[in-house]
Design a protein around this motif. Structure first.
Motif, PDB file in Angstrom:
ATOM      1  N   UNK A  13       0.823  -1.210   0.000  1.00  0.00           N
ATOM      2  CA  UNK A  13       0.000   0.000   0.000  1.00  0.00           C
ATOM      3  C   UNK A  13       0.858   1.262   0.000  1.00  0.00           C
ATOM      4  N   UNK A  14       2.120   1.140   0.369  1.00  0.00           N
ATOM      5  CA  UNK A  14       3.015   2.304   0.363  1.00  0.00           C
ATOM      6  C   UNK A  14       3.518   2.634  -1.037  1.00  0.00           C
ATOM      7  N   UNK A  15       3.239   1.772  -2.009  1.00  0.00           N
ATOM      8  CA  UNK A  15       3.656   1.990  -3.399  1.00  0.00           C
ATOM      9  C   UNK A  15       2.455   2.458  -4.222  1.00  0.00           C
ATOM     10  N   UNK A  40     -12.578   8.692 -15.203  1.00  0.00           N
ATOM     11  CA  UNK A  40     -11.781   9.043 -14.024  1.00  0.00           C
ATOM     12  C   UNK A  40     -12.107   8.179 -12.818  1.00  0.00           C
ATOM     13  N   UNK A  41     -11.091   7.919 -12.007  1.00  0.00           N
ATOM     14  CA  UNK A  41     -11.269   7.259 -10.726  1.00  0.00           C
ATOM     15  C   UNK A  41     -11.837   8.297  -9.753  1.00  0.00           C
ATOM     16  N   UNK A  42     -13.009   8.021  -9.135  1.00  0.00           N
ATOM     17  CA  UNK A  42     -13.628   9.037  -8.271  1.00  0.00           C
ATOM     18  C   UNK A  42     -12.776   9.430  -7.074  1.00  0.00           C
ATOM     19  N   UNK A  43     -11.965   8.507  -6.565  1.00  0.00           N
ATOM     20  CA  UNK A  43     -11.102   8.825  -5.424  1.00  0.00           C
ATOM     21  C   UNK A  43     -10.040   9.830  -5.833  1.00  0.00           C
ATOM     22  N   UNK A  59      -3.844   7.304   5.011  1.00  0.00           N
ATOM     23  CA  UNK A  59      -3.726   8.372   4.021  1.00  0.00           C
ATOM     24  C   UNK A  59      -3.309   7.858   2.647  1.00  0.00           C
ATOM     25  N   UNK A  60      -2.991   6.571   2.550  1.00  0.00           N
ATOM     26  CA  UNK A  60      -2.610   5.998   1.263  1.00  0.00           C
ATOM     27  C   UNK A  60      -3.857   5.792   0.389  1.00  0.00           C
ATOM     28  N   UNK A  61      -3.691   5.960  -0.914  1.00  0.00           N
ATOM     29  CA  UNK A  61      -4.819   5.822  -1.842  1.00  0.00           C
ATOM     30  C   UNK A  61      -5.498   4.463  -1.707  1.00  0.00           C
TER      31      UNK A  61
END
Length: 306
Positions: A68-70, A118-121, A230-232
């Motif tokens: 998740x950090x990448x 588009x990705x909504x996030x 806070x990671x996407x």
């Protein structure tokens, strides 16, 4: 001899995993996940990964392959999947792709020069940047990540600037490189199956699946992932609602109901996405019906190729 990528797509909770394993075993195939959250090693219960037993039945790819950090972009996924398939199809005739991330399926089938939605996030992240720091921050970000588009765009138009930033962040590829809009020719045939069922049945499956996730430790898993919030990858249904619970914004009962509601809404959006593509054959989640449709499509493709 033609090579075939059989795609088992559909909304969350409809039963794609079990069906894809049955299909893969029938064809002696391996499975490529196209679920954009199952890539991440740290996520488990909350993204309904195949169990260890299921992955012993059939070899799976693109599960637990990044942290998740990448940032793992759709462009990276396309390249990794095509590279894998190029080698895989040297010795196999069939592969199965399973998941509900339509953008990632399109990337493998068509390439991402075709402009994805588009990705909504990510869209919300860019909107937040504009609201908090203004158009100058947008201009600076666009110039940093895509100087070619920066030189072409109307710098007084925040919507066009935001679109360039969104697409570059979403795909990992500069927005300026999408302008050809050329569909890639792949060296394999695709058979696209949309698994769907009655809306009430689907919603009941989704609600029950959330209950099962809770029994399997979803709350504790989310608590252990707080440091990554806070990671996407963690801006995901099932974790976001529990983070609010940990912050004292909701009760656990309210958080669970929100997970169920938001999962149902997400399923509706997925169905809408897939219905826009006429290439998909829609099927009930029944393996015998599915096999009949796949074999019919293979016969059509073989006839057309002869």
């Amino acid at each position: 001899m033609a090579k075939y990528l059989i795609i088992i797509a559909g909304p969350t909770g409809v039963g794609k995993t079990d069906l894809s394993i049955g299909i893969a075993k029938h064809f002696g195939a391996e499975i490529l996940s196209c679920d954009s959250r199952q890539f991440y090693k740290e996520l488990g219960v909350g993204v309904a990964k195949p169990t260890a037993e299921q992955m012993k039945e059939v070899k799976h790819h693109f599960i637990d392959n990044v942290s998740v950090t990448e940032r793992y972009s759709i462009w990276q996924y396309e390249n990794d999947a095509i590279k894998l398939l190029d080698e895989y199809f040297k010795i196999h005739d069939y592969a199965v792709m399973c998941g509900g991330s339509g953008l990632y399926i399109d990337a493998v089938c068509n390439g991402i020069d075709l402009m994805p939605d588009p990705d909504p996030v990510i869209r919300q992240e860019v909107i937040d940047l504009y609201n908090e720091k203004g158009i100058e921050a947008l201009r600076f970000e666009l110039q940093r990540i895509d100087p070619e588009y920066y030189a072409q765009v109307d710098l007084k138009n925040p919507q066009r600037i935001m679109r360039g930033i969104e697409m570059t962040r979403q795909t990992g590829k500069p927005f300026s490189q999408f302008r050809t809009n050329t569909k890639q020719k792949r060296p394999f045939e695709t058979i696209k199956i949309l698994i769907n069922t009655d809306r009430n049945i689907l919603y009941d499956r989704i609600n029950r699946r959330v209950d099962i996730m809770l029994e399997r430790g979803l709350v504790e898993e989310a608590r252990n992932l707080l440091k990554y919030r806070d990671m996407t990858a963690l801006r995901t249904i099932g974790y976001l609602e529990l983070f609010d619970y940990f912050d004292g914004k909701t009760s656990l009962e309210e958080a669970v109901e929100l997970i169920k509601r938001n999962s149902r809404r997400y399923a509706r959006r997925q169905i809408t996405w897939f219905h826009r593509n006429n290439d998909y054959i829609e099927c009930e989640p029944d393996v015998s019906v599915l096999m009949t449709q796949i074999n019919k499509r293979i016969n059509v493709l073989q006839t057309n190729n002869n």
